[in-house]
Design a protein around this motif. Structure first.
Motif, PDB file in Angstrom:
ATOM      1  N   ALA A 136      36.799  -2.435  35.419  1.00  7.24           N
ATOM      2  CA  ALA A 136      36.713  -3.877  35.602  1.00  7.24           C
ATOM      3  C   ALA A 136      38.119  -4.460  35.626  1.00  7.24           C
ATOM      4  O   ALA A 136      38.946  -4.152  34.765  1.00  7.24           O
ATOM      5  N   GLY A 137      38.384  -5.300  36.607  1.00  6.69           N
ATOM      6  CA  GLY A 137      39.715  -5.881  36.739  1.00  6.69           C
ATOM      7  C   GLY A 137      39.671  -7.374  36.954  1.00  6.69           C
ATOM      8  O   GLY A 137      38.615  -7.966  37.230  1.00  6.69           O
ATOM      9  N   LEU A 138      40.840  -7.988  36.841  1.00  8.84           N
ATOM     10  CA  LEU A 138      41.023  -9.412  37.106  1.00  8.84           C
ATOM     11  C   LEU A 138      42.209  -9.584  38.035  1.00  8.84           C
ATOM     12  O   LEU A 138      43.198  -8.852  37.933  1.00  8.84           O
ATOM     13  N   MET A 139      42.128 -10.566  38.902  1.00  4.51           N
ATOM     14  CA  MET A 139      43.178 -10.800  39.885  1.00  4.51           C
ATOM     15  C   MET A 139      43.638 -12.257  39.813  1.00  4.51           C
ATOM     16  O   MET A 139      42.827 -13.160  39.574  1.00  4.51           O
ATOM     17  N   GLU A 140      44.919 -12.461  39.998  1.00  2.00           N
ATOM     18  CA  GLU A 140      45.473 -13.812  40.054  1.00  2.00           C
ATOM     19  C   GLU A 140      46.600 -13.845  41.079  1.00  2.00           C
ATOM     20  O   GLU A 140      47.397 -12.899  41.169  1.00  2.00           O
ATOM     21  N   THR A 141      46.656 -14.887  41.867  1.00  2.00           N
ATOM     22  CA  THR A 141      47.738 -15.085  42.829  1.00  2.00           C
ATOM     23  C   THR A 141      48.741 -16.049  42.222  1.00  2.00           C
ATOM     24  O   THR A 141      48.392 -17.187  41.880  1.00  2.00           O
ATOM     25  N   TRP A 142      49.977 -15.584  42.094  1.00  2.00           N
ATOM     26  CA  TRP A 142      51.034 -16.404  41.502  1.00  2.00           C
ATOM     27  C   TRP A 142      51.973 -16.887  42.590  1.00  2.00           C
ATOM     28  O   TRP A 142      52.413 -16.108  43.442  1.00  2.00           O
ATOM     29  N   ALA A 143      52.260 -18.177  42.581  1.00  5.31           N
ATOM     30  CA  ALA A 143      53.151 -18.780  43.578  1.00  5.31           C
ATOM     31  C   ALA A 143      54.547 -18.919  43.001  1.00  5.31           C
ATOM     32  O   ALA A 143      54.742 -19.568  41.961  1.00  5.31           O
ATOM     33  N   GLU A 144      55.505 -18.314  43.669  1.00  2.30           N
ATOM     34  CA  GLU A 144      56.899 -18.438  43.255  1.00  2.30           C
ATOM     35  C   GLU A 144      57.410 -19.843  43.566  1.00  2.30           C
ATOM     36  O   GLU A 144      56.856 -20.537  44.436  1.00  2.30           O
ATOM     37  N   GLY A 146      59.788 -20.780  45.262  1.00  3.75           N
ATOM     38  CA  GLY A 146      60.166 -20.911  46.662  1.00  3.75           C
ATOM     39  C   GLY A 146      58.999 -21.021  47.617  1.00  3.75           C
ATOM     40  O   GLY A 146      59.196 -21.245  48.811  1.00  3.75           O
ATOM     41  N   GLY A 147      57.776 -20.813  47.106  1.00  3.60           N
ATOM     42  CA  GLY A 147      56.595 -20.960  47.941  1.00  3.60           C
ATOM     43  C   GLY A 147      55.892 -19.665  48.294  1.00  3.60           C
ATOM     44  O   GLY A 147      54.733 -19.686  48.721  1.00  3.60           O
ATOM     45  N   SER A 148      56.552 -18.514  48.149  1.00  3.23           N
ATOM     46  CA  SER A 148      55.891 -17.247  48.438  1.00  3.23           C
ATOM     47  C   SER A 148      54.890 -16.914  47.342  1.00  3.23           C
ATOM     48  O   SER A 148      54.988 -17.410  46.214  1.00  3.23           O
ATOM     49  N   GLU A 149      53.904 -16.096  47.679  1.00  2.00           N
ATOM     50  CA  GLU A 149      52.843 -15.763  46.742  1.00  2.00           C
ATOM     51  C   GLU A 149      52.775 -14.260  46.514  1.00  2.00           C
ATOM     52  O   GLU A 149      53.119 -13.462  47.396  1.00  2.00           O
ATOM     53  N   ILE A 150      52.323 -13.877  45.323  1.00  2.00           N
ATOM     54  CA  ILE A 150      52.141 -12.472  44.988  1.00  2.00           C
ATOM     55  C   ILE A 150      50.818 -12.308  44.266  1.00  2.00           C
ATOM     56  O   ILE A 150      50.499 -13.077  43.348  1.00  2.00           O
ATOM     57  N   ASP A 151      50.008 -11.361  44.724  1.00  2.00           N
ATOM     58  CA  ASP A 151      48.741 -11.054  44.068  1.00  2.00           C
ATOM     59  C   ASP A 151      49.003 -10.099  42.901  1.00  2.00           C
ATOM     60  O   ASP A 151      49.696  -9.078  43.071  1.00  2.00           O
ATOM     61  N   THR A 152      48.463 -10.428  41.763  1.00  2.00           N
ATOM     62  CA  THR A 152      48.686  -9.626  40.561  1.00  2.00           C
ATOM     63  C   THR A 152      47.339  -9.312  39.903  1.00  2.00           C
ATOM     64  O   THR A 152      46.333  -9.976  40.172  1.00  2.00           O
ATOM     65  N   GLY A 153      47.334  -8.313  39.033  1.00  2.00           N
ATOM     66  CA  GLY A 153      46.074  -7.953  38.412  1.00  2.00           C
ATOM     67  C   GLY A 153      46.234  -7.252  37.086  1.00  2.00           C
ATOM     68  O   GLY A 153      47.316  -6.778  36.723  1.00  2.00           O
ATOM     69  N   ALA A 154      45.120  -7.208  36.339  1.00  2.00           N
ATOM     70  CA  ALA A 154      45.056  -6.528  35.054  1.00  2.00           C
ATOM     71  C   ALA A 154      43.737  -5.783  34.959  1.00  2.00           C
ATOM     72  O   ALA A 154      42.768  -6.101  35.663  1.00  2.00           O
ATOM     73  N   ILE A 155      43.695  -4.789  34.085  1.00  2.00           N
ATOM     74  CA  ILE A 155      42.488  -4.008  33.822  1.00  2.00           C
ATOM     75  C   ILE A 155      41.903  -4.459  32.486  1.00  2.00           C
ATOM     76  O   ILE A 155      42.622  -4.556  31.490  1.00  2.00           O
ATOM     77  N   LEU A 156      40.611  -4.742  32.485  1.00  2.00           N
ATOM     78  CA  LEU A 156      39.933  -5.147  31.259  1.00  2.00           C
ATOM     79  C   LEU A 156      39.675  -3.935  30.371  1.00  2.00           C
ATOM     80  O   LEU A 156      39.321  -2.854  30.860  1.00  2.00           O
ATOM     81  N   THR A 157      39.850  -4.124  29.069  1.00  2.35           N
ATOM     82  CA  THR A 157      39.630  -3.027  28.126  1.00  2.35           C
ATOM     83  C   THR A 157      38.581  -3.412  27.090  1.00  2.35           C
ATOM     84  O   THR A 157      38.269  -4.586  26.885  1.00  2.35           O
ATOM     85  N   ILE A 158      38.059  -2.395  26.430  1.00  2.00           N
ATOM     86  CA  ILE A 158      37.024  -2.538  25.408  1.00  2.00           C
ATOM     87  C   ILE A 158      37.265  -1.444  24.368  1.00  2.00           C
ATOM     88  O   ILE A 158      38.055  -0.522  24.599  1.00  2.00           O
ATOM     89  N   GLY A 159      36.602  -1.522  23.228  1.00  2.00           N
ATOM     90  CA  GLY A 159      36.715  -0.459  22.248  1.00  2.00           C
ATOM     91  C   GLY A 159      36.259   0.879  22.815  1.00  2.00           C
ATOM     92  O   GLY A 159      35.283   0.947  23.559  1.00  2.00           O
ATOM     93  N   SER A 160      36.972   1.935  22.502  1.00  2.00           N
ATOM     94  CA  SER A 160      36.635   3.250  23.049  1.00  2.00           C
ATOM     95  C   SER A 160      35.486   3.877  22.284  1.00  2.00           C
ATOM     96  O   SER A 160      35.102   3.423  21.202  1.00  2.00           O
ATOM     97  N   SER A 161      34.938   4.945  22.852  1.00  2.00           N
ATOM     98  CA  SER A 161      33.771   5.606  22.267  1.00  2.00           C
ATOM     99  C   SER A 161      33.901   7.112  22.417  1.00  2.00           C
ATOM    100  O   SER A 161      34.764   7.613  23.139  1.00  2.00           O
ATOM    101  N   GLY A 162      33.026   7.839  21.756  1.00  2.00           N
ATOM    102  CA  GLY A 162      33.004   9.291  21.875  1.00  2.00           C
ATOM    103  C   GLY A 162      34.304   9.931  21.438  1.00  2.00           C
ATOM    104  O   GLY A 162      35.000   9.434  20.545  1.00  2.00           O
ATOM    105  N   GLU A 163      34.663  11.048  22.077  1.00  2.00           N
ATOM    106  CA  GLU A 163      35.872  11.757  21.694  1.00  2.00           C
ATOM    107  C   GLU A 163      37.127  10.954  21.990  1.00  2.00           C
ATOM    108  O   GLU A 163      38.173  11.161  21.374  1.00  2.00           O
ATOM    109  N   LEU A 164      37.022   9.995  22.901  1.00  2.00           N
ATOM    110  CA  LEU A 164      38.176   9.168  23.229  1.00  2.00           C
ATOM    111  C   LEU A 164      38.584   8.286  22.054  1.00  2.00           C
ATOM    112  O   LEU A 164      39.759   7.932  21.915  1.00  2.00           O
ATOM    113  N   ALA A 165      37.635   7.935  21.190  1.00  2.00           N
ATOM    114  CA  ALA A 165      37.936   7.065  20.051  1.00  2.00           C
ATOM    115  C   ALA A 165      38.924   7.711  19.094  1.00  2.00           C
ATOM    116  O   ALA A 165      39.637   7.006  18.367  1.00  2.00           O
ATOM    117  N   ALA A 166      38.975   9.030  19.075  1.00  2.00           N
ATOM    118  CA  ALA A 166      39.923   9.723  18.204  1.00  2.00           C
ATOM    119  C   ALA A 166      41.330   9.736  18.784  1.00  2.00           C
ATOM    120  O   ALA A 166      42.287  10.090  18.085  1.00  2.00           O
TER     121      ALA A 166
END
Length: 253
Positions: A136-144, A146-166
């Motif tokens: 799951a991700g989120l996207m945002e367009t940031w305007a500099e 000077g007027g140019s734009e850049i698309d940026t993003g992040a990954i959503l996180t949650i508590g881990s489970s199973g063997e990954l929790a260790a």
């Protein structure tokens, strides 16, 4: 936390799994670090009734979310992840949670298990059945200024489970194919309507494979990064250079 991931799918895989139009050829990427372009899938403009055109499309964004209100990104921490439990309420992410939810195609991700202050063991974390995965991700367009734009993003996180929790207490939120349409439908589905999708993965969904510390260096980009190594207890491993200080990142969360 997700600080590195990999994508070694083919364009045909992306088209079939995410119902997008033709994807330009791209090389496999085995060590994707923050600030580099990453692939995101978004819901395209509404199609006419009965249309057979794909409903989604692929965009490339900078991995490192910049809020639209930011005046100088250099004054902000590097926001590669967003906590799913609070994103809808936080000023940094709430607009993206409502209007710009995305899917991040991946083959898996890397995580580091810390053993004290100096030692860290990297793991290649992938679906146990070898299938591709969508974060799951989120996207945002940031305007500099000077007027140019850049698309940026992040990954959503949650508590881990199973063997990954260790290994680490956080993991990317996984969106399953049956839920793609609902997650991407920002026109009809508000954050509260998709809150049930932001759950830890089933305990047996991921497997964590110990790998060498070559993944610590962004210059290393080959498939050998995912080869299993035997766990030993030698001198402390080199500190990974992928880390984003959790406390620093949480200032805006």
């Amino acid at each position: 936390m997700c600080g590195r991931f990999a994508l070694d799918l083919t364009p045909e895989d992306i088209v079939a799994l995410f119902r997008v139009a033709d994807v330009m050829p791209f090389p496999p990427r085995y060590n994707i670090p923050p600030t580099e372009p990453i692939m995101m899938v978004i819901r395209d403009h509404p199609r006419p009734p009965g249309s057979n055109l794909p409903e989604n499309r692929v965009v490339l964004v900078r991995w490192g979310f910049i809020p639209a209100w930011a005046k100088d990104p250099k004054q902000l921490p590097l926001l590669i992840n967003a906590r799913s439990e609070t994103a809808a309420a936080k000023n940094t992410f709430k607009a993206a949670m409502r209007h710009r939810r995305t899917l991040v195609p991946a083959s898996g991700f890397y995580e580091w298990k810390r053993d004290g202050a100096k030692r860290s063991q990297p793991y290649w974390v992938r679906p146990r059945d070898g299938s591709p995965v969508a974060f799951a991700g989120l996207m945002e367009t940031w305007a500099e200024p000077g007027g140019s734009e850049i698309d940026t993003g992040a990954i959503l996180t949650i508590g881990s489970s199973g063997e990954l929790a260790a290994i680490h207490d956080r993991a990317p939120v996984v969106v399953h194919p049956k839920d793609f349409a609902r997650w991407l439908d920002c026109r009809n589905q508000e954050p509260r309507d998709v809150a049930d999708l932001m759950q830890p993965a089933d305990p047996d969904f991921f497997e964590a494979i110990p790998v060498s510390d070559k993944v610590n260096k962004v210059a290393n980009t080959g498939p050998d990064l995912q080869q299993r190594v035997e766990l030993q207890s030698p001198a402390p491993l080199a500190k990974a250079d992928h880390r984003v200080d959790d406390d620093r990142q949480m200032r805006l969360l």
